[in-house]
Design a protein around this motif. Structure first.
Motif, PDB file in Angstrom:
ATOM      1  N   ASN A   1       0.826  -1.200   0.000  1.00 33.91           N
ATOM      2  CA  ASN A   1       0.000   0.000   0.000  1.00 33.91           C
ATOM      3  C   ASN A   1       0.864   1.255   0.000  1.00 33.91           C
ATOM      4  OD1 ASN A   1      -2.360   1.483   0.111  1.00 33.91           O
ATOM      5  ND2 ASN A   1      -2.437   1.475   2.334  1.00 33.91           N
ATOM      6  N   MET A   2       1.161   1.762  -1.210  1.00 43.96           N
ATOM      7  CA  MET A   2       1.948   2.996  -1.351  1.00 43.96           C
ATOM      8  C   MET A   2       1.202   3.935  -2.286  1.00 43.96           C
ATOM      9  SD  MET A   2       5.837   1.582  -1.853  1.00 43.96           S
ATOM     10  CE  MET A   2       5.463   0.463  -3.214  1.00 43.96           C
ATOM     11  N   PRO A   3       1.352   5.235  -2.084  1.00 40.64           N
ATOM     12  CA  PRO A   3       0.750   6.179  -3.033  1.00 40.64           C
ATOM     13  C   PRO A   3       1.468   6.088  -4.379  1.00 40.64           C
ATOM     14  CG  PRO A   3       2.092   7.344  -1.428  1.00 40.64           C
ATOM     15  CD  PRO A   3       2.067   5.906  -1.016  1.00 40.64           C
ATOM     16  N   GLY A   4       0.779   6.471  -5.416  1.00 37.67           N
ATOM     17  CA  GLY A   4       1.379   6.347  -6.752  1.00 37.67           C
ATOM     18  C   GLY A   4       1.376   4.893  -7.167  1.00 37.67           C
ATOM     19  N   MET A   5       2.521   4.358  -7.460  1.00 34.94           N
ATOM     20  CA  MET A   5       2.668   2.969  -7.887  1.00 34.94           C
ATOM     21  C   MET A   5       2.614   2.054  -6.659  1.00 34.94           C
ATOM     22  SD  MET A   5       5.803   1.399 -10.145  1.00 34.94           S
ATOM     23  CE  MET A   5       5.377   2.258 -11.648  1.00 34.94           C
ATOM     24  N   ASN A   6       1.572   1.203  -6.568  1.00 32.91           N
ATOM     25  CA  ASN A   6       1.479   0.312  -5.405  1.00 32.91           C
ATOM     26  C   ASN A   6       2.432  -0.877  -5.566  1.00 32.91           C
ATOM     27  OD1 ASN A   6       0.223  -1.858  -6.823  1.00 32.91           O
ATOM     28  ND2 ASN A   6      -1.812  -1.066  -6.390  1.00 32.91           N
ATOM     29  N   GLY A   7       2.434  -1.758  -4.586  1.00 36.92           N
ATOM     30  CA  GLY A   7       3.357  -2.885  -4.592  1.00 36.92           C
ATOM     31  C   GLY A   7       3.194  -3.819  -5.774  1.00 36.92           C
ATOM     32  N   PHE A   8       1.949  -4.138  -6.152  1.00 40.29           N
ATOM     33  CA  PHE A   8       1.732  -5.035  -7.293  1.00 40.29           C
ATOM     34  C   PHE A   8       2.218  -4.411  -8.596  1.00 40.29           C
ATOM     35  CE2 PHE A   8      -1.654  -7.178  -4.672  1.00 40.29           C
ATOM     36  CZ  PHE A   8      -1.000  -8.384  -4.579  1.00 40.29           C
ATOM     37  N   GLU A   9       1.945  -3.138  -8.770  1.00 35.17           N
ATOM     38  CA  GLU A   9       2.418  -2.436  -9.975  1.00 35.17           C
ATOM     39  C   GLU A   9       3.938  -2.363 -10.008  1.00 35.17           C
ATOM     40  OE1 GLU A   9      -1.434   0.542 -10.402  1.00 35.17           O
ATOM     41  OE2 GLU A   9       0.244   1.090  -9.095  1.00 35.17           O
ATOM     42  N   THR A  10       4.525  -2.105  -8.845  1.00 36.05           N
ATOM     43  CA  THR A  10       5.983  -2.056  -8.751  1.00 36.05           C
ATOM     44  C   THR A  10       6.584  -3.415  -9.070  1.00 36.05           C
ATOM     45  OG1 THR A  10       5.820  -0.322  -7.067  1.00 36.05           O
ATOM     46  CG2 THR A  10       7.911  -1.514  -7.213  1.00 36.05           C
ATOM     47  N   ALA A  11       6.002  -4.467  -8.520  1.00 36.81           N
ATOM     48  CA  ALA A  11       6.498  -5.823  -8.779  1.00 36.81           C
ATOM     49  C   ALA A  11       6.445  -6.159 -10.266  1.00 36.81           C
ATOM     50  CB  ALA A  11       5.680  -6.837  -7.982  1.00 36.81           C
ATOM     51  N   ALA A  12       5.348  -5.822 -10.903  1.00 41.37           N
ATOM     52  CA  ALA A  12       5.200  -6.120 -12.334  1.00 41.37           C
ATOM     53  C   ALA A  12       6.266  -5.409 -13.155  1.00 41.37           C
ATOM     54  CB  ALA A  12       3.801  -5.726 -12.812  1.00 41.37           C
ATOM     55  N   GLU A  13       6.555  -4.169 -12.828  1.00 41.30           N
ATOM     56  CA  GLU A  13       7.572  -3.415 -13.559  1.00 41.30           C
ATOM     57  C   GLU A  13       8.975  -3.959 -13.282  1.00 41.30           C
ATOM     58  OE1 GLU A  13       7.348  -0.912 -15.941  1.00 41.30           O
ATOM     59  OE2 GLU A  13       5.290  -1.633 -15.911  1.00 41.30           O
ATOM     60  N   ILE A  14       9.256  -4.290 -12.050  1.00 45.57           N
ATOM     61  CA  ILE A  14      10.571  -4.844 -11.709  1.00 45.57           C
ATOM     62  C   ILE A  14      10.800  -6.151 -12.459  1.00 45.57           C
ATOM     63  CG2 ILE A  14      11.905  -5.940  -9.848  1.00 45.57           C
ATOM     64  CD1 ILE A  14      10.791  -3.724  -7.988  1.00 45.57           C
ATOM     65  N   GLN A  15       9.774  -6.977 -12.536  1.00 44.83           N
ATOM     66  CA  GLN A  15       9.906  -8.259 -13.215  1.00 44.83           C
ATOM     67  C   GLN A  15      10.192  -8.105 -14.709  1.00 44.83           C
ATOM     68  OE1 GLN A  15       9.338 -11.850 -11.667  1.00 44.83           O
ATOM     69  NE2 GLN A  15      10.586 -10.354 -10.577  1.00 44.83           N
TER      70      GLN A  15
END
Length: 92
Positions: A57-71
């Motif tokens: 739960n983060m503002p802007g890019m949440n954890g799932f969105e961040t994970a998808a981009e990192i992958q």
């Protein structure tokens, strides 16, 4: 071999102790306050993260969105996600 860990949490009071603990165990830790900053670090092929530890739960890019981009940039990175939210319905 020392593993490199990416820690991403928008709450500095969670991020700093996590970074300190992991470093005390011998890991190299990059700690940032946003998903966007985490993705920018993961884009660099020289960082080579073994693990990305992400707050959901983060503002802007949440954890799932961040994970998808990192992958996309680092598919071998293991993703671990956590949240301080205790209601599973809010995580959907």
């Amino acid at each position: 071999m020392k593993y490199r860990i990416l820690a991403v949490d928008d709450q500095i009071e969670n991020l700093q102790p996590t970074k300190q603990l992991l470093e005390s165990w011998g890991y190299t830790v990059d700690a940032v306050l946003s998903g966007e900053d985490g993705v920018n670090l993961a884009r660099n092929p020289l960082t080579n993260y073994a693990v990305a530890l992400l707050d959901y739960n983060m503002p802007g890019m949440n954890g799932f969105e961040t994970a998808a981009e990192i992958q996309k940039y680092s598919p071998e990175t293991v993703i671990l996600m956590y949240s301080c939210i205790d209601d599973r319905e809010l995580l959907k």
